[in-house]
Write a protein that holds these residues in place. Structure first.
Motif, short mmCIF file in Angstrom:
data_model
loop_
_atom_site.label_atom_id
_atom_site.label_comp_id
_atom_site.label_asym_id
_atom_site.label_seq_id
_atom_site.Cartn_x
_atom_site.Cartn_y
_atom_site.Cartn_z
N ARG A 75 0.82 -1.22 0.00
CA ARG A 75 0.00 0.00 0.00
C ARG A 75 0.85 1.27 0.00
NH1 ARG A 75 -5.01 -2.21 -1.19
NH2 ARG A 75 -5.26 -4.13 0.03
N LEU A 76 2.03 1.20 0.59
CA LEU A 76 2.85 2.41 0.75
C LEU A 76 3.47 2.80 -0.58
CD1 LEU A 76 4.57 1.51 4.14
CD2 LEU A 76 2.69 3.11 3.78
N THR A 77 3.31 4.07 -0.93
CA THR A 77 3.83 4.58 -2.20
C THR A 77 4.82 5.73 -2.05
OG1 THR A 77 1.95 6.09 -2.43
CG2 THR A 77 1.74 3.91 -3.45
N GLU A 78 4.91 6.30 -0.86
CA GLU A 78 5.81 7.43 -0.64
C GLU A 78 7.21 6.92 -0.31
OE1 GLU A 78 6.31 11.36 2.27
OE2 GLU A 78 4.47 10.15 2.34
N ARG A 79 8.21 7.45 -1.02
CA ARG A 79 9.58 7.03 -0.81
C ARG A 79 9.98 7.24 0.65
NH1 ARG A 79 13.98 5.97 -4.08
NH2 ARG A 79 16.00 6.24 -3.07
N ASP A 80 10.71 6.28 1.18
CA ASP A 80 11.19 6.27 2.57
C ASP A 80 10.07 6.13 3.60
OD1 ASP A 80 13.92 6.33 1.94
OD2 ASP A 80 13.91 8.51 1.77
N SER A 81 8.89 5.65 3.13
CA SER A 81 7.90 5.21 4.11
C SER A 81 8.47 4.01 4.87
CB SER A 81 6.61 4.77 3.38
OG SER A 81 6.05 5.83 2.64
N LEU A 82 7.87 3.67 6.00
CA LEU A 82 8.37 2.55 6.80
C LEU A 82 7.93 1.24 6.14
CD1 LEU A 82 7.82 3.87 10.43
CD2 LEU A 82 9.86 4.03 8.98
N PHE A 102 18.50 -1.06 2.77
CA PHE A 102 17.59 -0.88 1.64
C PHE A 102 16.39 -1.79 1.84
CE2 PHE A 102 15.87 -2.55 -2.29
CZ PHE A 102 15.63 -1.41 -3.05
N GLU A 103 15.20 -1.26 1.59
CA GLU A 103 13.98 -2.05 1.65
C GLU A 103 13.10 -1.69 0.45
OE1 GLU A 103 11.96 -1.37 5.33
OE2 GLU A 103 13.72 -1.79 6.56
N ILE A 104 12.29 -2.66 -0.01
CA ILE A 104 11.39 -2.41 -1.13
C ILE A 104 10.15 -3.28 -0.98
CG2 ILE A 104 12.43 -4.15 -2.64
CD1 ILE A 104 12.07 -2.12 -4.97
N VAL A 110 10.67 2.42 -2.23
CA VAL A 110 11.99 2.20 -1.64
C VAL A 110 12.15 2.97 -0.33
CG1 VAL A 110 14.46 2.74 -1.98
CG2 VAL A 110 13.13 1.68 -3.82
N TYR A 111 12.86 2.33 0.60
CA TYR A 111 13.24 2.95 1.88
C TYR A 111 14.74 2.75 2.04
CZ TYR A 111 13.74 2.84 7.08
OH TYR A 111 14.14 3.01 8.39
N GLU A 112 15.46 3.83 2.35
CA GLU A 112 16.92 3.75 2.50
C GLU A 112 17.36 4.51 3.76
OE1 GLU A 112 19.22 4.12 -1.52
OE2 GLU A 112 17.56 5.54 -1.56
N VAL A 113 18.37 3.97 4.43
CA VAL A 113 19.00 4.66 5.57
C VAL A 113 20.49 4.33 5.55
CG1 VAL A 113 19.03 5.05 8.06
CG2 VAL A 113 16.89 4.38 6.95
N PHE A 114 21.31 5.30 5.89
CA PHE A 114 22.75 5.07 6.04
C PHE A 114 23.09 5.23 7.52
CE2 PHE A 114 27.27 6.08 5.88
CZ PHE A 114 27.74 5.19 4.92
#
Length: 280
Positions: A75-82, A102-104, A110-114
């Motif tokens: 359902r989630l479409t906004e980038r970097d949503s949880l 990285f998550e998809i 896509v969700y990304e964190v460094f």
């Protein structure tokens, strides 16, 4: 290590891979696949099949996932949503004093964190740069666990303690694609599952290389996490924690343990082409 204690041997591909989510390319059909993913804590097989594979060339690290899923939902479409709150697959790359997450989901969101370990910060050290200024970048402190125990609430359970989480960091040149074999978000239809195809440019791995050569050399070993989270409901109630299935079990419900991730050994051997054809 992989589940059998032997590093995964990542082969080369002769030609760049077009990232479109289609894993019928000969390179992926011939690439060595992981065993069936297992429960992150117990090591028991996941009840839906999940497999992963990796290939590389001088420009990219390529990753593919095959995900069995009778009801593909996202359902989630906004980038970097949880994204981990839905069904997803994940790739983490260890860089010693830092790592990348990285998550998809099946929609391709896509969700990304460094992350940078806080014990690696200090005047004159390699992260003492404007690029990693925690105030201007609004970095968050992260302990990596979910408990409310007084002894670990602030620092987490990992021996290295906390990390700085840079939520605004995007992997330069990342390419990603998903394909659904079925009809997403329609529970009246039984699906076969979905696939994920990724390309991480070596040029974007300056910090993750940790002074290792880019691209890797024959026999170089990197630690990479390959995982999947599955959102389940029963009688309208979401089951928590979500089942977590991984290539290499951790013995704990915590993805942020680089020492437990799969060891990937890079080989100069090319994945073999199908008879009469070449790898796309």
């Amino acid at each position: 290590m992989a589940t059998d204690g032997v590093p995964y041997r990542c082969l080369r591909t002769r030609d760049p891979i077009a990232v479109d989510g289609n894993l019928e390319k000969s390179a992926w059909r011939l690439a060595p696949r992981s065993p069936r993913f297992v429960d992150m804590v117990t090591g028991d097989p996941g009840f839906f099949d999940t497999r992963a594979a990796a290939l590389w060339d001088d420009e990219h690290l390529y990753v593919a996932f095959w995900i069995e899923e009778p009801f593909v939902e996202a359902r989630l479409t906004e980038r970097d949503s949880l994204i981990f709150n839905e069904n997803d697959v994940e790739v983490f790359i260890d860089g010693g004093d830092c790592y990348y997450e990285f998550e998809i989901n099946a929609l391709g969101t896509v969700y990304e964190v460094f992350f940078v370990w806080q014990d690696s910060f200090g005047p004159g050290r390699r992260f003492d740069l404007r690029e990693f200024d925690v105030l201007s970048r609004k970095a968050l402190t992260f302990g990596g666990n979910y408990d409310r125990n007084a002894a670990t609430f602030w620092r987490g359970t990992h021996p290295r303690g906390n990390r700085w989480a840079f939520l605004d960091w995007d992997f330069p040149g990342l390419r990603s694609a998903t394909r659904v074999d079925g009809r997403i978000n329609q529970r009246s239809v039984v699906d076969r599952g979905w696939t994920v195809e990724l390309a991480f440019p070596w040029a974007g791995m300056k910090w993750l290389a940790n002074e290792r050569p880019l691209p890797p050399r024959e026999g170089d070993i990197w630690k990479i996490f390959f995982g999947r989270f599955e959102k389940l409901e029963s009688a309208g109630v979401e089951i928590n924690p979500h089942p977590a299935w991984v290539w290499t079990p951790h013995g704990a419900y915590d993805t942020h343990m680089p020492e437990r991730w799969t060891e990937v050994s890079f080989s100069n051997e090319f994945v073999q082409a199908l008879p009469g054809g070449t790898n796309p």
